[in-house]
Write a protein that holds these residues in place. Sequence first.
Motif, short mmCIF file in Angstrom:
data_model
loop_
_atom_site.label_atom_id
_atom_site.label_comp_id
_atom_site.label_asym_id
_atom_site.label_seq_id
_atom_site.Cartn_x
_atom_site.Cartn_y
_atom_site.Cartn_z
N VAL A 1 151.56 104.14 -12.17
CA VAL A 1 151.20 102.73 -11.99
C VAL A 1 149.70 102.54 -12.17
O VAL A 1 149.25 101.58 -12.80
N ASN A 2 148.92 103.47 -11.63
CA ASN A 2 147.47 103.39 -11.76
C ASN A 2 147.06 103.43 -13.23
O ASN A 2 146.21 102.65 -13.68
N ASN A 3 147.67 104.32 -13.99
CA ASN A 3 147.37 104.40 -15.42
C ASN A 3 147.79 103.13 -16.14
O ASN A 3 147.10 102.66 -17.06
N SER A 4 148.92 102.57 -15.73
CA SER A 4 149.39 101.32 -16.36
C SER A 4 148.39 100.19 -16.17
O SER A 4 148.16 99.39 -17.08
N PHE A 5 147.80 100.12 -14.98
CA PHE A 5 146.78 99.10 -14.70
C PHE A 5 145.64 99.19 -15.71
O PHE A 5 145.22 98.19 -16.30
N HIS A 6 145.17 100.41 -15.94
CA HIS A 6 144.05 100.61 -16.87
C HIS A 6 144.47 100.41 -18.33
O HIS A 6 143.69 99.92 -19.14
N ARG A 7 145.73 100.75 -18.64
CA ARG A 7 146.21 100.54 -20.01
C ARG A 7 146.32 99.06 -20.35
O ARG A 7 146.05 98.65 -21.48
N ILE A 8 146.73 98.25 -19.39
CA ILE A 8 146.84 96.81 -19.62
C ILE A 8 145.46 96.21 -19.92
O ILE A 8 145.31 95.36 -20.80
N ILE A 9 144.45 96.67 -19.19
CA ILE A 9 143.09 96.19 -19.46
C ILE A 9 142.64 96.61 -20.85
O ILE A 9 142.04 95.83 -21.60
N ALA A 10 142.96 97.86 -21.22
CA ALA A 10 142.60 98.34 -22.56
C ALA A 10 143.30 97.50 -23.62
O ALA A 10 142.70 97.14 -24.65
N GLU A 11 144.55 97.18 -23.39
CA GLU A 11 145.31 96.34 -24.31
C GLU A 11 144.68 94.94 -24.41
O GLU A 11 144.60 94.36 -25.49
N ALA A 12 144.22 94.42 -23.27
CA ALA A 12 143.63 93.09 -23.23
C ALA A 12 142.30 93.02 -23.98
O ALA A 12 141.82 91.93 -24.30
N SER A 13 141.71 94.17 -24.26
CA SER A 13 140.46 94.18 -25.01
C SER A 13 140.66 93.69 -26.44
O SER A 13 139.71 93.24 -27.09
N GLY A 14 141.90 93.79 -26.93
CA GLY A 14 142.19 93.35 -28.29
C GLY A 14 141.85 94.37 -29.35
O GLY A 14 142.06 94.12 -30.54
N ASN A 15 141.35 95.53 -28.95
CA ASN A 15 140.97 96.59 -29.89
C ASN A 15 141.98 97.73 -29.75
O ASN A 15 141.93 98.50 -28.78
N ILE A 16 142.90 97.85 -30.71
CA ILE A 16 143.97 98.84 -30.58
C ILE A 16 143.45 100.27 -30.70
O ILE A 16 144.03 101.19 -30.12
N ILE A 17 142.36 100.47 -31.42
CA ILE A 17 141.79 101.81 -31.53
C ILE A 17 141.19 102.22 -30.19
O ILE A 17 141.39 103.35 -29.72
N LEU A 18 140.46 101.31 -29.58
CA LEU A 18 139.88 101.56 -28.26
C LEU A 18 140.99 101.85 -27.25
O LEU A 18 140.89 102.78 -26.44
N ALA A 19 142.06 101.07 -27.29
CA ALA A 19 143.19 101.26 -26.36
C ALA A 19 143.82 102.63 -26.56
O ALA A 19 144.23 103.29 -25.59
N ASP A 20 143.89 103.09 -27.80
CA ASP A 20 144.47 104.40 -28.10
C ASP A 20 143.59 105.52 -27.52
O ASP A 20 144.10 106.48 -26.95
N TYR A 21 142.28 105.39 -27.67
CA TYR A 21 141.36 106.39 -27.11
C TYR A 21 141.47 106.42 -25.58
O TYR A 21 141.43 107.49 -24.96
N ILE A 22 141.58 105.26 -24.98
CA ILE A 22 141.69 105.19 -23.51
C ILE A 22 142.99 105.82 -23.05
O ILE A 22 143.03 106.54 -22.04
N ASP A 23 144.07 105.59 -23.78
CA ASP A 23 145.34 106.20 -23.44
C ASP A 23 145.22 107.73 -23.44
O ASP A 23 145.75 108.42 -22.56
#
Length: 214
Positions: A132-154
Amino acid sequence: MKDPVQFNTTSDYVYHQLRNQIITKKLRAGQRLPEITLAKQLEVSRTPVREALRRLANEGMVQLIPNGGARLLAPTKEEIVGTYEVRDYLERLAVKKAASRITPLQICRLEEQIELEEKSFQERDLESYLEVNNSFHRIIAEASGNIILADYIDNVLSRTYVFLVFYETFFDFQTNPSLDEHRAILKALSDHDEDLSVKLMEDHLSLSLKGLAP
């Protein structure tokens, strides 16, 4: 073998048994994992044990040593600090971008994660809590609108997940400080406050790092 019916294969059964022992800290960082011993304990042959260890190795929890068997990973302090340095940089960028772009639906999803986080903490369910904690941070990464950034964060979240499994001690406390930190971040994002969102994320990750004790 105990309760194998719920699993598709014997290897799947062994994987979940070992992963549960890691999550619940019955197995410790750096501990050797002899195939013969594990096979006897779980009442299976060595082949599903070997397959399960490979799967755990792919997740970064187990180190396979050529001609030396397997052992649980034992991340060094330098590796943990280095990983968090990268995570801090990426997540500050993500939350900064998310502050101006986040949608009402994403806000609702973050609120749901906080509710689930509180529930899993009360139940002392570490595996659920970390997911759940990781999901919280993934949603924020997704909300950034940058899919490459979200992939690195994942990717970096997967690395720090392993550190938290081995070294996090927050279940030793009656209250979870991360919950209030997440609520504050959510409030800043809801207010579209870019500077505050970044500052709160930086403080949150700094405290998370301090909570690890290899």
